[in-house]
Design a protein around this motif. Sequence first.
Motif, PDB file in Angstrom:
ATOM      1  N   TYR A   1      -0.218  14.376  -1.394  1.00 16.92           N
ATOM      2  CA  TYR A   1      -0.771  15.470  -2.183  1.00 16.92           C
ATOM      3  C   TYR A   1       0.357  16.268  -2.798  1.00 16.92           C
ATOM      4  O   TYR A   1       1.291  16.680  -2.119  1.00 16.92           O
ATOM      5  CB  TYR A   1      -1.640  16.371  -1.314  1.00 16.92           C
TER       6      TYR A   1
ATOM      7  N   ARG B   1       0.854  -1.183   0.000  1.00 13.68           N
ATOM      8  CA  ARG B   1       0.000   0.000   0.000  1.00 13.68           C
ATOM      9  C   ARG B   1       0.892   1.235   0.000  1.00 13.68           C
ATOM     10  O   ARG B   1       1.705   1.422   0.905  1.00 13.68           O
ATOM     11  CB  ARG B   1      -0.904   0.010   1.227  1.00 13.68           C
ATOM     12  N   ARG B   2       0.742   2.056  -1.015  1.00  8.56           N
ATOM     13  CA  ARG B   2       1.512   3.290  -1.079  1.00  8.56           C
ATOM     14  C   ARG B   2       0.682   4.417  -0.491  1.00  8.56           C
ATOM     15  O   ARG B   2      -0.485   4.598  -0.852  1.00  8.56           O
ATOM     16  CB  ARG B   2       1.865   3.635  -2.522  1.00  8.56           C
TER      17      ARG B   2
ATOM     18  N   TYR C   1      -0.909   8.015   0.019  1.00  9.00           N
ATOM     19  CA  TYR C   1      -1.229   9.114  -0.893  1.00  9.00           C
ATOM     20  C   TYR C   1      -0.492  10.363  -0.439  1.00  9.00           C
ATOM     21  O   TYR C   1      -0.533  10.724   0.734  1.00  9.00           O
ATOM     22  CB  TYR C   1      -2.737   9.383  -0.907  1.00  9.00           C
TER      23      TYR C   1
END
Length: 86
Positions: free
Chosen positions: A25, A20-21, A23
């Motif tokens: 912004y 799982r990377r 997120y």
Amino acid sequence: YVANHAANMRHAWATGLIKRRPYVYNPANSKQGERNPQAKLTDEAVLYIRSHRELTALALAEQFAVSVWTIQNARRTKRAWVHLNR
């Protein structure tokens, strides 16, 4: 084992089948405001609209050749222009 997509993804993350990377912004990739190809106003115009509360939305809409709805959204800091609040 057959499940829906969300259950399959949870299983894959839990068992290490996929990583799982998180997120992150990146404002440079943002399509907010005038970076959006469908934008009718510039960031400068939105700041002008917000600073001139004494003018009606109809008057500003005529001045910028947009709808009253667009002026109201710019004033209410909807998603497209929220980056100007920072």
